[in-house]
Design a protein around this motif. Structure first.
Motif, mmCIF file in Angstrom:
data_model
loop_
_atom_site.group_PDB
_atom_site.id
_atom_site.type_symbol
_atom_site.label_atom_id
_atom_site.label_comp_id
_atom_site.label_asym_id
_atom_site.label_seq_id
_atom_site.Cartn_x
_atom_site.Cartn_y
_atom_site.Cartn_z
ATOM 1 N N LYS A 192 33.897 43.747 31.650
ATOM 2 C CA LYS A 192 32.549 43.164 31.668
ATOM 3 C C LYS A 192 32.646 41.743 32.196
ATOM 4 N N LEU A 193 31.583 41.261 32.759
ATOM 5 C CA LEU A 193 31.547 39.871 33.189
ATOM 6 C C LEU A 193 31.508 38.968 31.966
ATOM 7 N N LEU A 194 32.186 37.835 32.056
ATOM 8 C CA LEU A 194 32.115 36.851 30.980
ATOM 9 C C LEU A 194 30.684 36.342 30.840
ATOM 10 N N PRO A 195 30.274 35.987 29.620
ATOM 11 C CA PRO A 195 28.921 35.449 29.427
ATOM 12 C C PRO A 195 28.646 34.247 30.317
ATOM 13 N N ILE A 199 24.844 34.041 33.747
ATOM 14 C CA ILE A 199 23.721 33.189 34.162
ATOM 15 C C ILE A 199 23.939 32.573 35.547
ATOM 16 N N HIS A 200 25.097 32.856 36.128
ATOM 17 C CA HIS A 200 25.384 32.339 37.477
ATOM 18 C C HIS A 200 25.694 33.492 38.427
ATOM 19 N N ARG A 201 25.044 34.618 38.212
ATOM 20 C CA ARG A 201 25.320 35.808 39.014
ATOM 21 C C ARG A 201 25.159 35.550 40.517
ATOM 22 N N HIS A 202 24.197 34.724 40.874
ATOM 23 C CA HIS A 202 23.929 34.472 42.291
ATOM 24 C C HIS A 202 25.058 33.708 42.970
ATOM 25 N N LYS A 203 25.987 33.158 42.173
ATOM 26 C CA LYS A 203 27.112 32.411 42.734
ATOM 27 C C LYS A 203 28.394 33.244 42.802
ATOM 28 N N LEU A 204 28.367 34.448 42.235
ATOM 29 C CA LEU A 204 29.582 35.249 42.133
ATOM 30 C C LEU A 204 29.936 35.924 43.454
ATOM 31 N N PHE A 205 31.231 35.935 43.754
ATOM 32 C CA PHE A 205 31.726 36.638 44.937
ATOM 33 C C PHE A 205 33.127 37.151 44.628
ATOM 34 N N GLY A 206 33.377 38.407 44.982
ATOM 35 C CA GLY A 206 34.661 39.014 44.658
ATOM 36 C C GLY A 206 35.597 39.121 45.849
ATOM 37 N N LEU A 207 36.892 38.985 45.567
ATOM 38 C CA LEU A 207 37.929 39.218 46.566
ATOM 39 C C LEU A 207 38.791 40.379 46.103
ATOM 40 N N THR A 208 39.070 41.300 47.011
ATOM 41 C CA THR A 208 39.991 42.385 46.724
ATOM 42 C C THR A 208 41.009 42.456 47.852
ATOM 43 N N ILE A 209 41.959 43.365 47.737
ATOM 44 C CA ILE A 209 43.069 43.404 48.679
ATOM 45 C C ILE A 209 43.700 44.783 48.599
ATOM 46 N N ASP A 210 44.359 45.224 49.660
ATOM 47 C CA ASP A 210 45.054 46.508 49.614
ATOM 48 C C ASP A 210 46.173 46.458 48.580
ATOM 49 N N ALA A 211 46.348 47.544 47.838
ATOM 50 C CA ALA A 211 47.348 47.566 46.768
ATOM 51 C C ALA A 211 48.755 47.301 47.289
ATOM 52 N N SER A 212 49.105 47.863 48.442
ATOM 53 C CA SER A 212 50.447 47.673 48.992
ATOM 54 C C SER A 212 50.692 46.214 49.354
ATOM 55 N N ARG A 213 49.674 45.551 49.904
ATOM 56 C CA ARG A 213 49.807 44.141 50.253
ATOM 57 C C ARG A 213 49.916 43.288 48.994
#
Length: 277
Positions: A192-195, A199-213
Motif C-alpha cells: 500500500k502507499l504510505l499515508p 495526499i501527494h498522489r499528483h507528485k508520485l512517479f514510479g521507476l521500474t527496470i528489467d529483472a535481469s538488469r
C-alpha cells in the motif's frame, strides 16, 4: 573490410564548464557505432591548461595513429587557433548555429567568456538550484519524508532502479526538489502507499527496470546475496508494478534509458516545466 565499431578518443573542451560540449557531443556520437574513450577539459583559459590539453591530444594521436575527436567551445582566439592546429578532428559545437542566427537576424555575434553559464545573470535561479540539490540529497533513499510538501516530484521504486541518479540530475539540471523512496520489505508486504504519499498522489512517479538488469546491478554490490538473486528481483518488481497499476501511479522502465532520457520522460508525463540554468 570496414570496422563498423570504431574506437576513438573523444575530448570535450571549453573555456567554460564544457557541459554544452558534452551534451551535444553525446547526441552526435549516439548516431554512430563508436566506442568513445571520453575526457572533459573545462575552463581552458590559460597557456598552462592549453599545454596540458595539447599534450593529451598529441599522446592520443601518437598512441592510436588516428586523430582524436574534439568537441569544443572556445572564445579566446589564441587558444582556439592553437587547438585547431593540433592533430585532432575539431568540431565547434556552436559555430554553425551562431552563423545561421547571424545570417537570419543580420546581427554580429559578440562572444563573451562564460556567457552561456553566467551565475551573475540570475543569482536567484542559481541559489534555487543549490537549494533544490540540498533538498534532494536530504530526501535521498527515504532518509526522511519531513518537508515532503515542498517536493516537486516523488520517485518510487525498488532498490537500485535508478532513483538517486535521476533525482540528482533533475535537481542539478532543472532545479527540481525531488524525494526518492525505495520500497523495502515492509512496504512489499503491505503493498500500500504510505499515508504520506496519499495526499501527494499528483507528485508520485514510479521507476521500474528489467529483472535481469536489476540483478546485474545488485550483484556488483552484493554478489551472491538473496537481495541480488534474479528470483528476488523478479518478485519485487512484479509486486511493485502491480502496486503502480492498482494505485494509478505513472511509471517507466529505466533499463535502456540514460538518466537524461529518464528525466525528460518524467517531466513530460508529469507536466513539469524545466527550469534551465
Amino acid at each position: 573490410m570496414q570496422n563498423n565499431h570504431q574506437s576513438r578518443d573523444v575530448f570535450y573542451v571549453s573555456d567554460g564548464t564544457a557541459i554544452t560540449c558534452e551534451t551535444l557531443g553525446h547526441v552526435v556520437l549516439g548516431q554512430f557505432a563508436l566506442v568513445a574513450h571520453e575526457k572533459t577539459f573545462p575552463f581552458i583559459e590559460t597557456e598552462e591548461k592549453l599545454s596540458e590539453l595539447l599534450r593529451t591530444i598529441d599522446l592520443s594521436y601518437q598512441k592510436n595513429g588516428i586523430p582524436p575527436l574534439v568537441f569544443f567551445s572556445i572564445v579566446i582566439p589564441e587558444i582556439r587557433t592553437q587547438l585547431l592546429h593540433s592533430p585532432a578532428l575539431c568540431y565547434d559545437v556552436l559555430e554553425s548555429l551562431v552563423q545561421r542566427v547571424k545570417d537570419d537576424l543580420q546581427l554580429e555575434p559578440k562572444p563573451k567568456l562564460h556567457r552561456s553559464r553566467s551565475v551573475s545573470k540570475d543569482v536567484d535561479t542559481y541559489y534555487d538550484r543549490i537549494a533544490a540539490v540540498e533538498y534532494t540529497l536530504a530526501h535521498d533513499d527515504g532518509i526522511t519524508l519531513k518537508g515532503i510538501e515542498q517536493a516537486d516530484i516523488i520517485l518510487l521504486g525498488v532498490s537500485r532502479s535508478g532513483k538517486t541518479p535521476t533525482s540528482l540530475y533533475m535537481a542539478m539540471q532543472f532545479g527540481l526538489r525531488v524525494v526518492n523512496y525505495p520500497f523495502i520489505d515492509d512496504d512489499l508486504k503491505r503493498l500500500k502507499l504510505l499515508p504520506e504519499f496519499e495526499i501527494h498522489r499528483h507528485k508520485l512517479f514510479g521507476l521500474t527496470i528489467d529483472a535481469s538488469r536489476l540483478a546485474e546491478i545488485r550483484q556488483s554490490r552484493l554478489a551472491g546475496s538473496d537481495y541480488a538473486s534474479l528470483r528476488q528481483c523478479e518478485d519485487e518488481l512484479a509486486e511493485v508494478e502491480a502496486l503502480f497499476r492498482r494505485e494509478a501511479v505513472p511509471y517507466i522502465n529505466t533499463s535502456s534509458l540514460s538518466v537524461e532520457e529518464i528525466s525528460t520522460r518524467i517531466l513530460e508525463k508529469a507536466g513539469l516545466k524545466r527550469r534551465l540554468f
